[in-house]
Every structure is written in C-alpha cells, then in structure tokens.
Design an enzyme around this catalytic site. Structure first.
Site, mmCIF file in Angstrom:
data_model
loop_
_atom_site.group_PDB
_atom_site.id
_atom_site.type_symbol
_atom_site.label_atom_id
_atom_site.label_comp_id
_atom_site.label_asym_id
_atom_site.label_seq_id
_atom_site.Cartn_x
_atom_site.Cartn_y
_atom_site.Cartn_z
ATOM 1 N N SER A 78 32.614 17.211 -5.073
ATOM 2 C CA SER A 78 31.353 16.513 -5.223
ATOM 3 C C SER A 78 30.771 16.823 -6.586
ATOM 4 O O SER A 78 31.034 17.895 -7.150
ATOM 5 C CB SER A 78 30.420 17.005 -4.112
ATOM 6 N N ARG A 127 43.548 -33.916 -0.206
ATOM 7 C CA ARG A 127 43.444 -32.687 -1.017
ATOM 8 C C ARG A 127 41.960 -32.329 -1.060
ATOM 9 O O ARG A 127 41.136 -33.139 -1.492
ATOM 10 C CB ARG A 127 43.967 -32.890 -2.456
#
Lengths: 373, 373, 373, 373
Positions: free
Chosen positions: A267, A305
């Site tokens: 940490s 499409r």
C-alpha cells in the site's frame, strides 16, 4: 484508452496484443487476400492476379492511424484499404475485393480477431481452472466453515469450494470453445445475395471459409444471433472468474485470513497491508463484461446492414474480449500461487462449531474433478 | 407490475400465467413433496411419512400474499412454507424438507418455472419462425431492394430477408431448447455437502431430479454459470425477435409500404393511421432483455450462498422470461398475418435501379429453409 | 411478476401500491378529466361538457384487465379508455381527449405515477438517511478499524462510516427531489404542434400542468432527456442504498460481528444463524436498477413518436421505481434498528493495531451531519 | 483499444487526447505536486521541500508502459509513481504524498481528467446544439410530415423537429456542465480520516482543491453517488446525440430523402450510395454509453475502499467519456452541414395530406430557441 498504463494491471496486455490496430490491419488484409485467392479458385479472377494481389499485400505497409483517418469518409477502414491494395497491386488491382461489401471484410476480420484473442482467453481460463483443480485436489479433505449470507453455517471443505470454482471456469471455457470452433465467415456482397459472384458465390464463400479456418455460413449481415451468443458466452466466462476472485478477496480479509495470494500488493500508505491485488483486478476486469455483452446482444440490426448497431460492435467486442481475457489472466495469477491456511480455517470454524462432519464434500469434490472436460 | 393492464399488450400474458405467484407456490410445494418422496426412496424418511406429506401438500391451500408477508422474516418463502407443510402433515411433518436448505428448494422451483414458462417461449419462437419460413417460401422470388445503412442498395428478395429472420429465430430457439433440456436440480443442504443426507445425499439428489424431470447436478449454490448461460440465451432470443420486428416497423412505414400487419392499430387522434402494433410491442418487450440478462450474468455469488446476488435472480429471471416470451408472442402475431406488397417493392426498387438481378438469393433462401432444425 | 409473493421481501409493497394497474387507470382518467377542464378554461370545450365529463369519469368503473385486453389493438390503453369515457359521457363525449394524442395522456399519467411513487421513495430514502445520521451521531467517537481492499488498515470511527452512508443517501435523495419537483406535463397533439387546439394550445397545456401540479413544458414526445435524467437519478438512489447494505452484510459476518440487524432472519436448516435479511434484500432490490436505467436512458426515440423505445419505458420505469423504492425501504429497516457492538469493533481493531488515533474522523462526521439537507 | 484505427471514425480522437496514458500520468503528477504544495501551505512539509518536489516532478519523464507494468504489484500506478517521484526529489522525497493514500491521488486525478475531457464533450455538445438551432431557425416554417410509430401522421415543421434536437442537447449539456463545475477533490488518507495530516487535514484538503480548481469535499472513498450522477449525465448526453442522429439516418433514407449530410460516405461496392456516416457513427458511439454508466452507477463500494468496484471505474469512466464525446463530435459534423430538402418534404407530405396547417409549430420552435441556455 490508456492501454499501456492499465492493461497489465487488469490482465489485458496479452489478449490486447491480438486485438490492437496492427491486428485489425493484419486481419483485414488477410481476408482480402484470401477472398481474392478464393475467387481465383473458382475462376472469378485470374490466378496471376491473385498471386499479384497476395504479393502486393505482403509488402503493403499500412499505418493504422492513416487508415483510421481515411476510414472516416466512408464509414469503415475497408474502403480505404481496398484503395491502397488496388494501388499496390497495379493491374491486378481489379482482382481485389471481388464481389464483396465492406461488411463482409469487417465481419470476417472480426471473427479472425475473435479467434486469435479467444485462444488467449481460453488458455487463461484453462490455467485458472487447472489452478483451482490443483487446489481442490490438495485440499480435498481440508475442513472449512461454509458461509451463507455472510454468516458461518456448517462445515464444508476447501476442496469442494475450489472444485466449484473449477466447475464454473470449465463450464464457461467449454461453452466459449464451442463458440470459437464455429466462428463463421461472412460473404454476401452488397445485398447479401452474392450477386456479384454469381454463379460462383457460395463456392467462393466456402473457399474463403476454408482458407481462413472459419465455418461456412449463409450471409448474416443482420442475423446477429451468433454475435449475441458469443457475447453472452464471454460475459459468462468473465463472471465465472469474478466469483472465485470475490471469494479470494473475502477469504483473504484480515479477520478470515484463510487464503492469501503469493504476491499480495502493498500500500502507498500502509506497509503492513497485503492486498489480494490479482483477485481484485480480476473482479474489476470482469465487471464491464455483462454490460458490454448487453450492448452486443441488444442491437436491432435493421434492413440489410444496420446503420449504427453494426458499427457499435467493433469496439464493444474488443472491449469484451479484453475484459474477459483480463479477468481470466488475473484470476489465473491469483489462484496459481494461492496459499491456503488450514489452521486458520480450523480456528475460524471453531467459532461456530466443533462438528467437523463434511458430509459428501470429498465425494462431490472428486466427482467434479473427474468430470473435468 | 401492472400485469393485467400491460401484459396483453406486450405479449406476456400467456407466459406470465406460468410465472405468477400461484405457479411459484405450486413449484415450491412440488419440490418439497418430491424431495420427501426421493428421501423415502432411499430410506431417509419413511414411506408412510412421505405419503402423508404428499397428501397434506395436495390439500394445502397457500395464500401467496400471506406467504409473501411471512417470507420477509427469514428472507425467502421456503422457510414459512416448510412451517405450513409441517403443520399440515402432523407427525409426518418430520419428513418435510429433509436435508435441504432454502436455496435448494428455491433454485429447483425456479428451474421448474423456467421449464414451464420456457415451453411457451419456445412455442412462440417456433410460431414466429414458422411464419417467417412461410413468408420466405411464398416470396422466394419476390424482388425487393436491399437497404444498407438506410439507403437503397441493390436488389435482394423478400424471401431471403424473411429466411434470415427465420434463421435467427431458429438459432435462438435451438439454443434455448438445449438450455431447457438441461435444467439442473439443486440439492446440497446447508453447506452444499449434502451432509444431512449422508450417506444417501447423491442418491436422493438423483431421485429428486428424476422425479421432477430435471438434470442431475452437483450443488451449484454459487456456481451460477448455468444461470448466466440461460440468461444470455433468453436475451439472444428476445433480440432475434427484435430484429424482424424492427424490419416490419420500417417496411411498414408510409413511404416504404412494402408490408403491413393483418391487424394494424389505429390512433386516438388520426383515424387514417395503420400502426404495426404487434411489431412495435415486440420490440418494446425485447428491449429490457439484454439488461436483465446482464444482471443475471454479472452476480458475484460469494462464499456458499450469496447475500443479495442470489435473491436478485428471482425477479430478474421472471422478468427476462416475460420479456423474451412477450417479444416472441408479439412477433408471431406480427408475422403470422403479415401482408406483403410485391408491387410496392417493385416500385420502390425502381427508384434506384431497373436491374432486378437477385444473384443467389433464391438459392440462399432455399438453403436456409432446408437447414431448419 | 409474483407481486404478492416477493414484493414484501424486496420492500416494494408500499411503492407498488402507487404503481399498480388501478393507479395507472386512476392517473389516465385524471389526465383526461384535467385536459377537458383545461380545454374548457380556454373555451375549447364547453364548461357544461367538462362538468359532464368529470362526472362521468368519477363514476366510471374501469376493469384494468379488460382495458389491458382492449389496449392490444391500438397499442396503448388510452385509445379504449377514451372510447369508454366518451360512451359514459353521452353527448359530452365530444369534449373528451380534446386535441390530444395517446402519448400525451400516457406520458402525463406516467409523470403523475412517478410523482406518487416518488414520494414513497423519498420518504424511505429520508428514513434510511435519518437512521444513518442517528447511528453517526451516536457513534461519533466509536473507534473501528477501516478496511481497505478487504484488509484491516488503520482506525476510523463507526460514526464517520455511518455519516458517509447518510451523505450518499442524502445526495441521492436531494437529486431525486429535484427531478420530482419538475415532472413535466406532456401535451402536443398528434404531431407535437398542438394544432388541434390552435390558437389555444400552449394555454391549454399550461392549464393542464397547473391542474395536475406538473411543470409546463414544450412537447417532449421524442426529447427524452428528462426521462433519462430521472432514470439515472433513481438508479443512483438505489446504489446509494446498496453501499450501506453491503457494509451491513459484511460487518454482520460472523468473524467481524460489529453490527447486527434488530430482526435478523433465521434459516430453514441452521437455527443458530442470524442473517441480515433486510440489508441482503436491499442489495438484491438495488441490483436491477442500473440496468433498467440503461434501458430508459438508451432509447433512440425516432421521428415524432418512437415505435418501441417509447412503449418500453412503461414497464422499465415502474420496475425502476420498485427497485429503488424497495432498496430504500429495506435499507431503512436494516438501519433503523441496527445494533452496533463497540466492544467487538475494538477487539477486531486490536488484531492489527493498538493505535486508536482517529484523526479528523469526529470532525468530518460532524461536518457531514451539519451539511445535511 | 485500436485507438488510431477507430477513434477518428467514432469521433473519439479529440476527447481521447485528454484521456490517454500521458494525460493520466500528467494528472497523477499534477495531483502529487499540488498535494505537496498544499501541505507546505499549512506547514506539514517545508516550502523548500515542496519546491524541490515540484522541480523534480517537472523534469520527471515517466514512461506510461513502464509505470503500467510497475502498477501491477501494488494494484495501481500511484505506488510506483510515488517511488519515482521520491527518488527524483532526493532528500525532499520525504515531502511526496504527504498523508495521502493511493485512492486520493487516483480519484483526484480522475476528476482532473474528467474536467479536461469534459470540456471537449461540452464543446461538441454545444456545437451540435448550435447547428440544430441554426437548422431550426432556418426552417422555422418549413412544413414536413410528422411520423409517429413509423407512419405519416399530420404536418409539423422541420424547424420544430430541429428545435427539439437542440432542446435535448442543451438540456444534457447544461446538466453535464453542472457536474463538471463541481468535480470534487479527494483527500482522506488511509482510512478517510485525514489522520496523517492531523490537525491540518481539512485545511490541506481545501488547499489541494483550490490549487487544482476542484470542489472541496469530505472524503468520498466509498460514497460514489457523485460518480454515479456524473455517469448518468454522460449517458444522457450520449443519448441526446443518438436521437437526432437516428432521425438523420431515417430522414436520409432513399425513400424519404428529406435531409442529407454534407459529406455522405460512399460504399466499397455501390458507388451510387450516399450514406450518412457521421450520424451512423454518432449512434454507434452513443450505444455503449448507457451500459457503461450502469457499470459505474452500480458498484457496491464496500468498507473504506472497494476491492474491485473502485478499480473498475477507471476504464469505464474513460470509455464513457469517449463514447459521449465521440457521439457529440460526430453529431456536430452531421448537423453542421446538413442539407435540407423542403421540396422533398412537401412531396412526401402530399402522400398523406394536402393540409399544411402546422398549428403552434412556429411558436413552439421560437419558444425552444428563446429558452436556450
């Protein structure tokens, strides 16, 4: 997208190599070359032209950024790529892109990329499942307390828990492998009728599939159930990683302390901490997957499409593969070196019970491991 | 919510009948009765007790609202239901819920409901697909203009378009049928070890599965990849309905006018309008499905019973079945009586081209129809 | 939908009463009556007709199931409701639905329902926030160990933790209150031009808004950013409930044991267990909210009335209100009687540190509580 | 991924420049430098050290790929960056990262990036809205047929339609601007208590906010309602772009032909086609936004730092900004040069009606434009 900065952390670096701009360009070029060759097989173009196109393609250098800028005008990178290929092939340029529409090339290239990246995802899913299986075998008879709704319940074994992780990963992996084994070619031409290749359309499509190692398929320009199924499967795979990762995070918690990662993170402010970073980032990577799958499943592909739903697939599919692949890679790291603490498990269990009967846990663990695909 | 008001409109009325409170109660009771009977098969409880439990269950009247209120305390309806059953069974009450945990009953009952409701979803998907196939066969050679990115492109046939709808519906239906054919029983007991049934645990679980027509399975309390796969499949099925529905809406538009529904809706303000209501509401029903699937796929089921992710499945699964079933039912209505206007198709096509070459459209249409499952 | 069975468990029973079929019918009728009255204010219809319509409406008995079936044909319940109202009003029927389109009535009625249900959501959010504030005040100086990434870190106070819960709930509540204070009327007529009310259109719309307590607004038939913002706000409110609920679940875990619910649930198989059911079901209720919000935000409302995206809002909005309201109600229950164990907090903290310095925790807690809206 | 190839097409190139790896590094460094300076203001570190840190930072060259690889161990890039900065600052290294935790730096840097990228999003939203407003003003009285549920209804004007687009864009833009004006600083230290800065914690936090142009805020490590609200707002903005884009796609359709983009795209197979590519790609870009927002809203941020939900925000937030920004940029292009065809509008309208009464359309258009923020 901050690829270099975040990809290693979220496990996407390996899969991303097969999904980057260069991979797209390579896939698009490979499809065009294979299409010309397939057309030559059936006499649609000449063998000499096909060879010239292949040669031109092999020496073509495409700058993805330039191609990307050129793609804006027509709406996809195929249009400028075809121009480049034709220019490079000289007279043989007439044999480039025979009978195809942009979507044929984009969809087929996308399936190639899915296949390439999918291999990595499968490999990491297998690696994670194997690690879970090893944990299960090693701890077949290690008692631990089951926790239901967050509360200690009655005993189980860590072996059974890990065998359950393995089962989920294997199930998801098997389903993904099935999808990857049937990735379809796309070739339909402007309207999906293969008209420009008539009467050789289906034959050329078949030859294209064979050359690229894809499955034959009738044109699926707007029949996207395969994409939906693939997306769902990838999301389930990511979720199958998230569940063990969540367990690792919880079991690593200070008060439980029953497992810890081999290389827990430190940490910036608390040197005593040991964070299960691989599991944490596996969860994080998995988290976008269901939402991205929903985007891919839910497109309404109108007419012949889709004007948007199709285009939206490209980034969503890449991101989904990155998310699933990243989750698998990070979980694999988490499980590969997971350290299990049977004493701590025993001590925690003693908070609730001194009955260590674990029922059929060992037998169920064996059964799950024996059934592995 | 608002079931009576909106369910018919969104096609959920038929499937909802198999998902309502009474169905849940019936399923929960059926699972408890089958569990006791399965336990009796293996001598865990006496045959006499099992018969008494079955008799008590068959005359038990459960008010879902009362059960719902009683469920709040313990967190699920199984706890009070077991109390009721035990009270009704008198001395045989000791044979109720042998070796089980609430999740065993809830999950197994949910699988029964999925099976019951899934039949309806499959039936409507088949009905919609059959209608699409009929349209395809009838219009195998009806030319229409393909539209890509919203623009007229080159010719196709309406037959090929409808065959594509059919292919998507069939693919989704087949995938759903596979899921429904393998719905798993859940029986693991408090910790997933079947300890309270030892040494008969797996045998009782197997007998329970057989009695309920479900697949045998090792306990999957937190291994939810099957639920994820089921959810993805239902969402893909909904999407396979949304795409033809979108096409119907667009092709019905005033300017296109190429199809119209048999019973188009009118308007509260414009009597001349003919709205393709069935297709519109099919799209609407389908729209929640991918998001609900994402909820179901993305649960991180921690430890040996998830504190929230599990509970969230119940309503999401019901809603997803309602959405998918509703979409299928409404699309079926839309396609069943769809009126096609070949003259209008020809006239529209003439805006762009007088070339009516449709390439391999007829052949592809045949191929798709011949491949129907 | 299994309302009676599951609604109490997931906290939706109170909010659902304002969202059920009867509420919809009441809202639809209220809008029609107010519209006729607003039209009368501006001379579009006669006062006598308006009074007759109001009288007819007040004695109209509408069966939601019948209305629901009748709604199928035209695609929404307004069309048959208008028919019923006109029939009931006799000659004054000509004054029903003046200048309106179905969407005007549906959208305005939906806003009424949101307002009615939103009151309940706000009330439960406030109740939950108040409970969190009481916990914060009571435990301003109760040390506990902070946990980051699942690991014990350094000390904080339970007061600061609870004040953080309160802050999130208050922030979400304030944002929701702003949305609820500006719910817009919808009146545009068939094309959004108010043509059929010309030249009184805007005046009638203003009068309608005033009568219903809604905000004036230009027609927003396809400008749905308000719906999107409302949906996002509801989802954030649900999430603001899920976070404290998650903390309660984790802090209640056997090994932590720092809090427990006042009425923890028992288990069907393990009498010793004490499950934090209210928090668990709050999490479960909240879990669908973001996905439902995504459905509401993401609609593409085409042209002047969307063919599907609009219809999909009705159920999604109801479900979202139920999810957010349920999460708030269950969290309120969880926090209202939460029992805090400072000794256990101290003992757990001692696993890592004997430093009990809590920095600015008390001051930050005060600051958060002082800033409450 | 595939940034260079796809970003220009989906409009993300401009916004992506402020979200790339280099921007992240710049933001992280800026936060560290400002934190040291803020600490120096209050005597926590010396002015000399602060100057040395600033100097070291200004000449620090950070390779994002190297930082990314180094981030894996600790779980975020702050940990190795702090090491690099400390090494570069020599003795003054003791003044780096005073009292902070990694999340402080990551969250604050993320807010800086949101601010930087948000400017671009706002600019393109304004550009698109201005274009819509110009269209509205120019076509205030251009009649067109309204289309509801896909069918021609009654007349409206194109001015009113475009004014509606503008209203949605302006509303979304205003909401986003409010969020961007209140982006909060994050400073809480390891447990959110500012303990390591005591008694100067709040003062240093205030100074940090002032130096970075962010809003003061109590630590919000797990109180993520601001992130949720921001995410919802960005998704609504994307949706506000998708709706006009959808209209452009539909109105550009061959059979309608009422508008066309200034630079429509051509086709790889059909030279006659004119595809509204900017609108199509705006829709595609917008499509991922609601799902990504759902990921950001739905995180359950447990304890004092979430083990996964927090980490998942980084990529989701970037992607959401890219999606919203891309949609705005592409829509702006689409609308900026949109060519409107009043003759075609008239001809289409004549299919249904020769009544050209447009009611209050002009007045409503004026009102919407006059109300612009």
């Amino acid at each position: 997208m901050s690829n270099s900065l975040f990809d290693p952390l979220f496990g996407a670096d390996r899969v991303a190599e097969r999904l980057d701009d260069a991979s797209w360009v390579a896939a698009l070029v490979a499809v065009e070359v294979a299409l010309t060759a397939a057309a030559a097989e059936h006499g649609v173009v000449s063998d000499a032209d096909a060879e010239a196109v292949a040669a031109a393609a092999s020496s073509l250098r495409v700058d993805p950024a330039e191609l990307g800028r050129a793609a804006v005008e027509g709406g996809n990178p195929v249009i400028p790529l075809v121009r480049m290929l034709r220019a490079a092939a000289g007279a043989a340029g007439r044999a480039v892109h025979p009978g195809a529409t942009s979507q044929d090339i984009m969809d087929t290239a996308a399936m190639l990329l899915v296949g390439w990246a999918g291999e990595i995802v499968l490999d990491d899913l297998r690696g994670a499942a194997d690690a879970a299986a090893r944990l299960a075998a090693a701890h077949r008879d290690t008692p631990m307390i089951a926790r239901t709704l967050g509360q200690q319940a009655v005993p189980t074994t860590f072996g059974l828990v890990a065998a359950g992780w393995c089962a989920g990963l294997d199930r998801a992996r098997t389903a993904l492998a099935v999808e990857l084994a049937h990735l379809p070619v796309q070739l339909g031409g402007a309207a999906g009728t293969l008209a420009a290749l008539h009467p050789h359309g289906p034959a050329v499509a078949g030859a294209l599939a064979a050359r690229l190692g894809l499955a034959e398929a009738a044109p699926w320009h707007t029949e996207r159930s395969r994409i939906g199924a693939l997306a769902g499967t990838l999301a389930v795979a990511a979720a199958a990683c998230a569940t063990p990762a969540t367990d690792v995070v919880l079991l690593s918690g200070t008060e439980l302390g029953e497992v810890r990662e081999a290389a827990p993170g430190d940490s910036s402010s608390m040197p005593h901490k040991r964070n299960p970073i691989a599991a944490i980032t596996a969860r994080a990577a998995a988290r976008r997957a269901p939402a991205l799958a929903a985007v891919l499943i839910g497109g309404e592909h109108e007419h012949q499409r889709a004007a948007g739903a199709w285009h939206a697939e490209w980034q969503a599919l890449i991101d989904l593969l990155r998310a699933a692949g990243g989750a698998a890679a990070r979980l694999r790291t988490s499980l590969d070196g997971l350290v299990v603490d049977p004493e701590r498990m025993a001590a925690n269990m003693a908070l609730t019970t001194d009955d260590v009967t674990t029922g059929h846990a060992g037998e169920l663990c064996d059964r799950l491991l024996a059934a592995r695909p």
